[in-house]
Motif scaffolding. Structure first.
Motif, mmCIF file in Angstrom:
data_model
loop_
_atom_site.group_PDB
_atom_site.id
_atom_site.type_symbol
_atom_site.label_atom_id
_atom_site.label_comp_id
_atom_site.label_asym_id
_atom_site.label_seq_id
_atom_site.Cartn_x
_atom_site.Cartn_y
_atom_site.Cartn_z
ATOM 1 N N MET A 1 -3.255 -13.375 74.768
ATOM 2 C CA MET A 1 -4.322 -12.370 74.568
ATOM 3 C C MET A 1 -4.287 -11.922 73.123
ATOM 4 N N PRO A 2 -5.378 -12.011 72.420
ATOM 5 C CA PRO A 2 -5.374 -11.595 71.016
ATOM 6 C C PRO A 2 -5.168 -10.104 70.901
ATOM 7 N N ALA A 3 -4.484 -9.713 69.745
ATOM 8 C CA ALA A 3 -4.188 -8.287 69.498
ATOM 9 C C ALA A 3 -5.441 -7.587 69.023
ATOM 10 N N ASN A 4 -5.496 -6.263 69.310
ATOM 11 C CA ASN A 4 -6.596 -5.424 68.813
ATOM 12 C C ASN A 4 -6.445 -5.225 67.311
ATOM 13 N N ARG A 5 -7.574 -5.252 66.597
ATOM 14 C CA ARG A 5 -7.571 -5.083 65.134
ATOM 15 C C ARG A 5 -8.679 -4.116 64.748
ATOM 16 N N CYS A 6 -8.480 -3.433 63.586
ATOM 17 C CA CYS A 6 -9.480 -2.469 63.084
ATOM 18 C C CYS A 6 -10.591 -3.248 62.392
ATOM 19 N N PRO A 7 -11.861 -3.000 62.813
ATOM 20 C CA PRO A 7 -12.946 -3.748 62.195
ATOM 21 C C PRO A 7 -13.474 -3.111 60.902
ATOM 22 N N ASN A 8 -12.943 -1.944 60.461
ATOM 23 C CA ASN A 8 -13.476 -1.215 59.279
ATOM 24 C C ASN A 8 -12.853 -1.807 58.028
ATOM 25 N N PRO A 9 -13.686 -2.472 57.173
ATOM 26 C CA PRO A 9 -13.097 -3.087 55.964
ATOM 27 C C PRO A 9 -12.504 -2.059 55.009
ATOM 28 N N SER A 10 -12.978 -0.801 55.037
ATOM 29 C CA SER A 10 -12.445 0.200 54.090
ATOM 30 C C SER A 10 -11.210 0.892 54.636
ATOM 31 N N CYS A 11 -10.770 0.536 55.820
ATOM 32 C CA CYS A 11 -9.594 1.180 56.424
ATOM 33 C C CYS A 11 -8.348 0.423 56.014
ATOM 34 N N GLU A 12 -7.242 1.181 55.909
ATOM 35 C CA GLU A 12 -5.976 0.535 55.539
ATOM 36 C C GLU A 12 -5.468 -0.376 56.659
ATOM 37 N N TYR A 13 -5.907 -0.097 57.901
ATOM 38 C CA TYR A 13 -5.473 -0.913 59.025
ATOM 39 C C TYR A 13 -6.472 -2.030 59.335
ATOM 40 N N PHE A 14 -7.365 -2.323 58.391
ATOM 41 C CA PHE A 14 -8.375 -3.352 58.626
ATOM 42 C C PHE A 14 -7.696 -4.699 58.907
ATOM 43 N N ASN A 15 -8.106 -5.293 60.020
ATOM 44 C CA ASN A 15 -7.646 -6.634 60.417
ATOM 45 C C ASN A 15 -6.143 -6.686 60.608
ATOM 46 N N ARG A 16 -5.566 -5.506 60.908
ATOM 47 C CA ARG A 16 -4.125 -5.489 61.186
ATOM 48 C C ARG A 16 -3.946 -5.294 62.699
ATOM 49 N N ALA A 17 -2.886 -5.932 63.205
ATOM 50 C CA ALA A 17 -2.642 -5.875 64.646
ATOM 51 C C ALA A 17 -2.308 -4.472 65.063
ATOM 52 N N LEU A 18 -2.985 -4.025 66.113
ATOM 53 C CA LEU A 18 -2.756 -2.705 66.675
ATOM 54 C C LEU A 18 -2.214 -2.866 68.085
ATOM 55 N N PRO A 19 -1.695 -1.819 68.628
ATOM 56 C CA PRO A 19 -1.223 -1.927 70.026
ATOM 57 C C PRO A 19 -2.372 -2.375 70.950
ATOM 58 N N ASN A 20 -1.985 -3.110 72.030
ATOM 59 C CA ASN A 20 -3.006 -3.647 72.926
ATOM 60 C C ASN A 20 -3.773 -2.549 73.646
ATOM 61 N N ASN A 21 -3.113 -1.442 73.889
ATOM 62 C CA ASN A 21 -3.780 -0.367 74.604
ATOM 63 C C ASN A 21 -4.561 0.565 73.684
ATOM 64 N N TRP B 1 -6.108 5.314 62.130
ATOM 65 C CA TRP B 1 -6.333 5.846 60.764
ATOM 66 C C TRP B 1 -7.760 6.307 60.560
ATOM 67 N N CYS B 2 -8.725 5.459 60.895
ATOM 68 C CA CYS B 2 -10.129 5.793 60.640
ATOM 69 C C CYS B 2 -10.909 6.095 61.910
ATOM 70 N N SER B 3 -10.264 5.996 63.084
ATOM 71 C CA SER B 3 -10.897 6.316 64.373
ATOM 72 C C SER B 3 -12.067 5.385 64.711
ATOM 73 N N THR B 4 -12.079 4.198 64.145
ATOM 74 C CA THR B 4 -13.126 3.214 64.464
ATOM 75 C C THR B 4 -12.718 2.455 65.723
ATOM 76 N N PRO B 5 -13.665 2.271 66.688
ATOM 77 C CA PRO B 5 -13.306 1.484 67.884
ATOM 78 C C PRO B 5 -12.797 0.119 67.488
ATOM 79 N N VAL B 6 -11.731 -0.311 68.100
ATOM 80 C CA VAL B 6 -11.066 -1.560 67.719
ATOM 81 C C VAL B 6 -11.472 -2.656 68.674
ATOM 82 N N GLY B 7 -11.247 -3.866 68.236
ATOM 83 C CA GLY B 7 -11.539 -5.022 69.064
ATOM 84 C C GLY B 7 -10.741 -6.210 68.558
ATOM 85 N N ASN B 8 -10.948 -7.375 69.206
ATOM 86 C CA ASN B 8 -10.264 -8.584 68.778
ATOM 87 C C ASN B 8 -10.998 -9.157 67.575
#
Length: 213
Positions: free
Chosen positions: A1-21, A27-34
């Motif tokens: 199952m792919p990890a959740n990632r932040c879709p916001n390019p201006s966020c520091e957590y952009f495209n970084r693996a986040l917890p599955n839940n 950081w930026c409160s943007t809804p995450v997805g794969n």
């Protein structure tokens, strides 16, 4: 199952693996997805700018041990007994009066022809100038008056006497001196007063009036 990632390019957590839940980016409160790569947006529609949550200012807390270790230098106590000097009462010195120097009054002999002879100073000789060189003329020089031959080179001596408060005359002549028609004894002092008549010789040819001013 792919990890959740932040879709916001201006966020520091952009495209970084986040917890599955994780539902939103922590950081930026943007809804995450794969998301593996950002989805490009049309140029006419720039991505919305997400405001970063404001962080409260960090206040510095001084640790309990961080206390100033400054101590004022110790000064020796001042001995005011050696500093204070008692005030000395000032007694003004009264001014000393200096009287002006005393001056003798002026003596003047007026010849019967009206010619005046003045005594320079407080004393001197009455007579005629000597023809011999090197001899000082008398203080009252009668050279040139009529019948001057009756007058000796040193006919008389006059001086101011402070004790008598008057001029004194001494006969030193050969032909004699008469004061108010009274002959003078040679070598004796006689007082001259203002208005006295003075005659040299016996022939009544050389006469003067005494003025003391």
């Amino acid at each position: 199952m792919p990890a959740n990632r932040c879709p916001n390019p201006s966020c520091e957590y952009f495209n970084r693996a986040l917890p599955n839940n994780a539902k939103v980016c922590p950081w930026c409160s943007t809804p995450v997805g794969n998301v593996v790569s950002p989805t490009p947006q049309p140029p006419s529609q720039p991505p919305p700018i997400q405001q970063q949550p404001s962080q409260p200012p960090v206040q510095y807390q001084r640790p309990p041990t961080d206390q100033p270790n400054y101590q004022a230098p110790q000064q020796a106590p001042i001995d005011y007994s050696t500093v204070y000097q008692p005030r000395v009462s000032y007694q003004p010195t009264p001014p000393v009066y200096t009287p002006p120097p005393q001056r003798a009054p002026a003596l003047k002999l007026i010849h019967s022809t009206g010619r005046e002879f003045h005594l320079i100073g407080e004393g001197g000789y009455i007579g005629r100038r000597s023809q011999s060189p090197g001899i000082a003329p008398p203080e009252i020089d009668l050279t040139g008056i009529p019948s001057e031959g009756i007058v000796s080179r040193r006919h008389a001596r006059v001086d101011w006497d402070w004790s008598q408060n008057s001029y004194m005359i001494v006969d030193m002549s050969t032909n004699g001196i008469y004061l108010n028609n009274n002959p003078l004894t040679p070598g004796m002092q006689y007082r001259l007063l203002n208005g006295d008549l003075l005659r040299f010789g016996q022939d009544n040819l050389v006469n003067f009036t005494v003025y003391i001013v």
